[in-house]
Design a protein around this motif. Structure first.
Motif, PDB file in Angstrom:
ATOM      1  N   GLY A  12     -43.223   1.392  -9.726  1.00  0.00           N
ATOM      2  CA  GLY A  12     -42.270   2.453 -10.023  1.00  0.00           C
ATOM      3  C   GLY A  12     -41.350   2.180 -11.201  1.00  0.00           C
ATOM      4  O   GLY A  12     -40.636   3.066 -11.626  1.00  0.00           O
ATOM      5  N   PHE A  13     -41.360   0.947 -11.726  1.00  0.00           N
ATOM      6  CA  PHE A  13     -40.488   0.670 -12.872  1.00  0.00           C
ATOM      7  C   PHE A  13     -41.054   1.331 -14.123  1.00  0.00           C
ATOM      8  O   PHE A  13     -42.238   1.238 -14.407  1.00  0.00           O
ATOM      9  N   ARG A  14     -40.210   2.015 -14.859  1.00  0.00           N
ATOM     10  CA  ARG A  14     -40.616   2.643 -16.121  1.00  0.00           C
ATOM     11  C   ARG A  14     -39.553   2.361 -17.159  1.00  0.00           C
ATOM     12  O   ARG A  14     -38.359   2.444 -16.883  1.00  0.00           O
ATOM     13  N   LEU A  15     -40.007   2.061 -18.358  1.00  0.00           N
ATOM     14  CA  LEU A  15     -39.060   1.877 -19.458  1.00  0.00           C
ATOM     15  C   LEU A  15     -38.487   3.223 -19.861  1.00  0.00           C
ATOM     16  O   LEU A  15     -39.204   4.230 -19.850  1.00  0.00           O
ATOM     17  N   PRO A  16     -37.226   3.263 -20.250  1.00  0.00           N
ATOM     18  CA  PRO A  16     -36.674   4.506 -20.783  1.00  0.00           C
ATOM     19  C   PRO A  16     -37.433   4.929 -22.043  1.00  0.00           C
ATOM     20  O   PRO A  16     -38.074   4.109 -22.699  1.00  0.00           O
ATOM     21  N   ASP A  17     -37.351   6.197 -22.391  1.00  0.00           N
ATOM     22  CA  ASP A  17     -38.083   6.719 -23.544  1.00  0.00           C
ATOM     23  C   ASP A  17     -37.723   6.017 -24.848  1.00  0.00           C
ATOM     24  O   ASP A  17     -38.549   5.894 -25.733  1.00  0.00           O
ATOM     25  N   ASN A  18     -36.475   5.578 -24.992  1.00  0.00           N
ATOM     26  CA  ASN A  18     -36.030   4.968 -26.241  1.00  0.00           C
ATOM     27  C   ASN A  18     -36.149   3.443 -26.215  1.00  0.00           C
ATOM     28  O   ASN A  18     -35.448   2.748 -26.930  1.00  0.00           O
ATOM     29  N   ALA A  19     -37.033   2.893 -25.401  1.00  0.00           N
ATOM     30  CA  ALA A  19     -37.161   1.442 -25.266  1.00  0.00           C
ATOM     31  C   ALA A  19     -38.563   0.977 -25.654  1.00  0.00           C
ATOM     32  O   ALA A  19     -39.542   1.688 -25.446  1.00  0.00           O
ATOM     33  N   LEU A  20     -38.613  -0.229 -26.202  1.00  0.00           N
ATOM     34  CA  LEU A  20     -39.880  -0.875 -26.544  1.00  0.00           C
ATOM     35  C   LEU A  20     -39.957  -2.223 -25.853  1.00  0.00           C
ATOM     36  O   LEU A  20     -38.963  -2.934 -25.756  1.00  0.00           O
ATOM     37  N   ARG A  21     -41.145  -2.576 -25.418  1.00  0.00           N
ATOM     38  CA  ARG A  21     -41.372  -3.875 -24.797  1.00  0.00           C
ATOM     39  C   ARG A  21     -41.654  -4.898 -25.893  1.00  0.00           C
ATOM     40  O   ARG A  21     -42.540  -4.687 -26.724  1.00  0.00           O
ATOM     41  N   VAL A  22     -40.908  -6.011 -25.885  1.00  0.00           N
ATOM     42  CA  VAL A  22     -41.120  -7.063 -26.885  1.00  0.00           C
ATOM     43  C   VAL A  22     -41.585  -8.365 -26.231  1.00  0.00           C
ATOM     44  O   VAL A  22     -41.618  -9.406 -26.870  1.00  0.00           O
ATOM     45  N   ALA A  23     -41.951  -8.292 -24.966  1.00  0.00           N
ATOM     46  CA  ALA A  23     -42.471  -9.458 -24.244  1.00  0.00           C
ATOM     47  C   ALA A  23     -43.961  -9.635 -24.580  1.00  0.00           C
ATOM     48  O   ALA A  23     -44.552  -8.805 -25.269  1.00  0.00           O
ATOM     49  N   ARG A  24     -44.539 -10.703 -24.083  1.00  0.00           N
ATOM     50  CA  ARG A  24     -45.974 -10.899 -24.295  1.00  0.00           C
ATOM     51  C   ARG A  24     -46.745  -9.750 -23.679  1.00  0.00           C
ATOM     52  O   ARG A  24     -46.353  -9.268 -22.634  1.00  0.00           O
ATOM     53  N   PRO A  25     -47.786  -9.252 -24.239  1.00  0.00           N
ATOM     54  CA  PRO A  25     -48.516  -9.694 -25.427  1.00  0.00           C
ATOM     55  C   PRO A  25     -48.156  -8.913 -26.696  1.00  0.00           C
ATOM     56  O   PRO A  25     -48.975  -8.799 -27.585  1.00  0.00           O
TER      57      PRO A  25
END
Length: 124
Positions: A12-25
């Motif tokens: 159920g976790f979702r990133l907000p629309d204005n967010a980017l994932r910078v973790a691996r990979p």
């Protein structure tokens, strides 16, 4: 002002629309990984051949960096990442993609993280 978020793998976790994932990979991930030894000590894990002459190389050759607290290990990983970006900066297009965005990583929010460095560089 953009800020850092904690990324989770929970259902159920979702990133907000204005967010980017910078973790691996992702291409923005930190190659200096913090790992825990048996007990409570932490250390850095990385491939030494590509960091000759850097802080990371000095860490590998020194015993003083082998028994760190979690905070010390995270701070050291961030310092190594900052030095890596100084030696091999990200192309301007990459930083433009991060500008104004919230950045998400797995690091706890109370510990230093490479996403803090990316936020600083992208939003100058």
């Amino acid at each position: 002002m953009p800020h850092r978020l904690r990324f989770h793998r929970r259902r159920g976790f979702r990133l907000p629309d204005n967010a980017l994932r910078v973790a691996r990979p992702s291409r923005f991930s930190n190659p200096f990984r913090v790992a825990q030894m048996p007990g409570k000590e932490y250390y850095l894990v990385f491939l030494p051949h590509s960091y000759e002459g850097t802080l990371a190389h000095r860490i590998l050759r020194s015993r003083q960096y082998s028994h760190l607290t979690q905070r010390e290990a995270h701070a050291l990983a961030v310092e190594c990442y900052r030095e890596l970006l100084e030696r091999r900066p990200l192309p301007g297009r990459d930083l433009e993609a991060l500008r104004g965005k919230d950045l998400a990583c797995y690091c706890p929010l109370d510990l230093p993280c490479h996403a803090d460095v990316l936020l600083e560089l992208a939003n100058r």
